[in-house]
Structure formats: structure tokens, C-alpha cells
Design an enzyme around this catalytic site. Structure first.
Site, PDB file in Angstrom:
ATOM      1  N   ARG A  53       0.821  -1.220   0.000  1.00  0.00           N
ATOM      2  CA  ARG A  53       0.000   0.000   0.000  1.00  0.00           C
ATOM      3  C   ARG A  53       0.849   1.262   0.000  1.00  0.00           C
ATOM      4  O   ARG A  53       0.420   2.314  -0.484  1.00  0.00           O
ATOM      5  CB  ARG A  53      -0.934  -0.016   1.212  1.00  0.00           C
ATOM      6  CG  ARG A  53      -1.803   1.235   1.350  1.00  0.00           C
ATOM      7  CD  ARG A  53      -3.021   0.981   2.235  1.00  0.00           C
ATOM      8  NE  ARG A  53      -2.668   0.441   3.539  1.00  0.00           N
ATOM      9  CZ  ARG A  53      -2.260   1.187   4.572  1.00  0.00           C
ATOM     10  NH1 ARG A  53      -2.122   2.493   4.427  1.00  0.00           N
ATOM     11  NH2 ARG A  53      -1.991   0.617   5.735  1.00  0.00           N
ATOM     12  N   TYR A 106     -11.252  25.079  -9.362  1.00  0.00           N
ATOM     13  CA  TYR A 106     -11.984  23.895  -9.814  1.00  0.00           C
ATOM     14  C   TYR A 106     -13.157  23.631  -8.863  1.00  0.00           C
ATOM     15  O   TYR A 106     -12.984  23.596  -7.644  1.00  0.00           O
ATOM     16  CB  TYR A 106     -10.973  22.751  -9.800  1.00  0.00           C
ATOM     17  CG  TYR A 106     -11.388  21.367 -10.165  1.00  0.00           C
ATOM     18  CD1 TYR A 106     -12.051  21.088 -11.359  1.00  0.00           C
ATOM     19  CD2 TYR A 106     -11.031  20.307  -9.333  1.00  0.00           C
ATOM     20  CE1 TYR A 106     -12.371  19.781 -11.695  1.00  0.00           C
ATOM     21  CE2 TYR A 106     -11.343  18.994  -9.669  1.00  0.00           C
ATOM     22  CZ  TYR A 106     -12.019  18.742 -10.852  1.00  0.00           C
ATOM     23  OH  TYR A 106     -12.326  17.450 -11.182  1.00  0.00           O
ATOM     24  N   ASP A 178      -2.767  24.424  -7.522  1.00  0.00           N
ATOM     25  CA  ASP A 178      -3.147  23.402  -8.502  1.00  0.00           C
ATOM     26  C   ASP A 178      -2.431  23.703  -9.812  1.00  0.00           C
ATOM     27  O   ASP A 178      -2.721  24.700 -10.484  1.00  0.00           O
ATOM     28  CB  ASP A 178      -4.669  23.416  -8.694  1.00  0.00           C
ATOM     29  CG  ASP A 178      -5.153  22.249  -9.549  1.00  0.00           C
ATOM     30  OD1 ASP A 178      -4.456  21.869 -10.513  1.00  0.00           O
ATOM     31  OD2 ASP A 178      -6.247  21.720  -9.270  1.00  0.00           O
ATOM     32  N   LYS A 203      -5.043  14.146 -16.280  1.00  0.00           N
ATOM     33  CA  LYS A 203      -5.035  15.057 -17.418  1.00  0.00           C
ATOM     34  C   LYS A 203      -3.741  14.897 -18.226  1.00  0.00           C
ATOM     35  O   LYS A 203      -3.475  13.841 -18.779  1.00  0.00           O
ATOM     36  CB  LYS A 203      -5.242  16.481 -16.922  1.00  0.00           C
ATOM     37  CG  LYS A 203      -6.431  16.665 -15.971  1.00  0.00           C
ATOM     38  CD  LYS A 203      -7.765  16.299 -16.592  1.00  0.00           C
ATOM     39  CE  LYS A 203      -8.964  16.811 -15.811  1.00  0.00           C
ATOM     40  NZ  LYS A 203      -9.207  16.147 -14.517  1.00  0.00           N
TER      41      LYS A 203
END
Length: 387
Positions: A53, A106, A178, A203
Site C-alpha cells: 500500500r 476547480y 493546482d 489530465k
């Protein structure tokens, strides 16, 4: 080395992998240790294989590559861009804290601050991203984070990041930025005072519309705190996805350059259309944010906005429904072009957005720009016919 060289070399070590150019996909849950001492000494951390993990060498190769490109002290991958937003806020904020957020972020970022973080006891305010002085006016003694996005989501304003960072740091607050639009290639956030960056790697870093991923980078001083916060949430990313992102990074420089060049060409074409009131693209000399963009950014991506002259919803639907090359979808950053209606006025609280007519968001992909403008021309014909 320059970015074009870095994207082809970072995160791979052929000498350690029998001369194989690309790193292998290493899947794991359990990691075995030869002795009690080695078992107890292996603590989760950057590059430490402790438990699946926490990451495998495939994960660490991607994190190292992105951190180096960004100029950061470290990076951590998570399952999506929204996951990166949530994990960062939960790692940096606690009950009683306050976060200041640019009004053009966003929309899912607003959902996080107004929903989850509010329930966790974190207060929030929004400010005009074009007025750095508002940060000074609205910052409180309990403000821990100032959250920015430039260009702004949907409306593409350019913010003076360095000016806001200076104010935030003077009041003891961190700056979270961002950087999805520009990627590490076209904006170097740590040169402008940023402390933490967020990427929706879904993206441009992923680049092929087949990957969900977020990446958080930070200064070295904050990296341990963010990594621990993300581990506390149990977030992990499959090594297959990390490998896909590493593979996509190899072409990030050439892809982004084509997105930029084609995007500017299409944007200039749109400026001459009678159906278009405004093109929202900071790389255009006519854009209000162009001087700041030119000062701070090394390039532009293929995502920008359009404000149409007044038209009915039915006319806009007639234009969009039958586009041949422009698809409709909620993502962007892949090789394909996209065109969707947007409603920025619904996501503002500190500023007003008063467009002349309907708004569209366009992502210019890797198709030939002449074919894209032909598709848009046919769409505008349908718009006029339905008006």
C-alpha cells in the site's frame, strides 16, 4: 538538464533492470524481510519498500520523476485529482483552522472546502484571485492555507502567485497551488513561493484518457507530513497505473508543445468569429492576464474558454450535439479534443461572472488544427441556424 531531456530519463535505471529501458511493473502486497531487525527497521517512506500500500519501486520511480520535474522536495501519488485535493487539505488542516481559496478554483475544490472541510470544523473564505490585497484583508490568525489555481478553472484568469505567496507567508500560511493546467513543464511553482502543488495526473501527465491519478508535491520540509497524511487515509495507486503515467511522461514535452501550438492557432481563429464575444486564453496578447502569463509561465496547454454572443440553450445544443471531432466529456488533457458548455457564474461567491452569452470550455487535442476549425465552423453554422 532541460525538461525535454528530463522527461525521457527520470524514473528509470536500465543498469538495475538487466538493461531494460523501461522500469518493470512491480506488484506487491506482502514484502518479506530476512531478519527481525530488517523487518522492524523498515519504516514506510520515500523509496522504502515496506508494504504494498505504501508503494513499490514502480510507484517511487513516478514520484521521483514528477518531484524532480516540479522542483519539489518530494511527491506522493494518489488515486485521482480530487483525491489529491482532499488528502492535501486533510493533511494540512484541522478543526479550528481557516483556509482562503481563490474564487476561480476547480468546482470540486469548492465542494471539498464547503462540504467535507466544513464538517471537519475548518472555516473557509474566498477571494478575488486578481486582487492579491484581498488575501491580506481576509487572512486570519488561524489561516493555515491559501489555495490557488492559475489559470482559473473555466475562466482562465492569471493570478500573481508570488505576490499572494509573499502575503500568505508573512502571516504564517502555506500556499497550495493546482498546477494541472501548466504541468511541471510550463510553470515552476516553487520558484514563485508555493509550498504544495496538486496535479490531476488524469489530465496531461496521463495524457491518453485512460488513467485516473492525482499527485501531490511539496517542499522537503512538508513532504513527510503529506506522505503520512495520505498513508493515514489508506490511499494507494496500482503499479500498473504508475507505469502508464511514467510511460506518458516520456512524451509530455512533445505532446504539450503540440497542444499549445494548436490551441493558440484555434484560439486565434475563434477570435475572428462573429459568434464569439471573447476567447479566454492567457497566451493571447489581447487577454487581460497575458503580461503575467508571459512573466511567469513557460508555455500554455490546450485548454481554454470561449464566451459566445447571446444564444439560446437550444442553439448551443445544436452546435455541440453533432460535432465530429470535438467530443463532450468532463475531463481533458488527453489526445482528443473536447468541447462542453460551462456555467462559471454558479461557482462564484467573492466575485461576479457576467458573460455576454453562453460559455464553452475547449480542449484542443492532437488532431490537425485545420480539421478542428472546420469542425467548429460547421458547428457555428448549426448554432446560427437554430438561433
Amino acid at each position: 538538464m532541460r525538461d525535454a531531456t528530463l522527461v525521457t530519463t527520470l524514473g528509470r535505471d536500465p543498469e538495475q533492470n538487466d538493461g531494460i529501458v523501461n522500469p518493470p511493473i512491480q506488484r506487491a502486497s506482502t514484502i518479506l524481510f530476512p531478519t527481525v531487525d530488517s523487518l522492524l527497521a523498515a519504516r514506510p517512506g520515500p523509496g522504502v519498500v515496506n508494504y504494498g500500500r505504501y508503494g513499490t519501486p514502480t510507484t517511487f520511480a513516478l514520484e521521483e520523476a514528477v518531484a524532480t520535474l516540479e522542483g519539489a522536495g518530494g511527491a506522493v501519488v494518489v488515486g485521482s485529482g480530487k483525491g489529491a485535493i482532499v488528502a492535501t487539505m486533510l493533511a494540512l488542516l484541522q478543526a479550528g483552522d481557516h483556509v482562503l481559496v481563490a474564487d476561480n478554483v476547480y468546482h470540486p475544490t469548492r465542494q471539498t472546502t464547503d462540504g467535507l472541510m466544513k464538517r471537519m470544523g475548518v472555516a473557509s473564505d474566498y477571494f478575488d484571485p486578481l486582487v492579491p490585497e484581498q488575501v491580506r484583508q481576509k487572512i486570519r490568525k488561524e489561516t493555515r492555507v491559501v489555495y490557488l489555481e492559475s489559470p482559473g478553472s473555466l475562466t482562465f484568469e492569471i493570478t500573481d502567485v508570488a505576490a499572494i505567496a509573499e502575503i500568505a507567508h508573512a502571516h504564517g500560511a502555506l500556499v497550495v497551488f493546482d498546477n494541472t493546467w501548466a504541468t511541471p513543464l510550463y510553470f515552476k511553482p516553487y520558484e514563485h513561493g508555493v509550498d504544495v502543488t496538486i496535479h490531476a495526473a488524469t489530465k496531461y501527465i496521463g495524457g491518453h484518457s485512460d488513467l485516473m491519478m492525482g499527485i501531490v508535491t511539496s517542499t522537503a520540509a512538508l513532504h513527510g507530513r503529506l506522505r503520512q497524511g495520505i498513508q493515514d487515509l489508506g490511499m494507494s495507486v496500482s503499479p500498473e497505473d504508475c507505469w502508464l503515467a511514467l510511460r506518458a511522461i516520456r512524451t509530455l514535452d512533445v505532446r504539450l508543445r503540440r497542444h499549445m501550438e494548436s490551441g493558440i492557432e484555434v484560439a486565434q481563429w475563434l477570435q475572428g468569429r462573429p459568434e464569439v464575444a471573447r476567447v479566454l486564453h492567457p497566451a493571447l496578447p489581447s487577454d487581460p492576464g497575458h503580461a503575467l502569463w508571459k512573466r511567469d509561465f513557460k508555455g500554455a496547454s490546450g485548454l481554454f474558454g470561449i464566451v459566445l454572443n447571446p444564444a439560446s440553450p437550444a442553439a448551443v445544443a445544436a452546435m455541440l450535439d453533432d460535432m465530429e471531432l470535438f467530443g463532450m466529456g468532463w475531463s481533458w488533457g488527453g489526445y482528443e479534443s473536447l468541447l462542453i458548455p460551462t456555467f462559471p457564474q454558479k461557482s462564484r461567491s467573492a466575485t461576479a461572472w457576467r458573460p455576454e452569452g453562453p460559455c464553452l470550455r475547449i480542449h484542443v487535442g492532437l488532431e490537425d488544427p485545420d480539421d478542428l476549425t472546420a469542425d467548429l465552423d460547421a458547428g457555428f453554422a448549426r448554432l446560427r441556424a437554430a438561433s
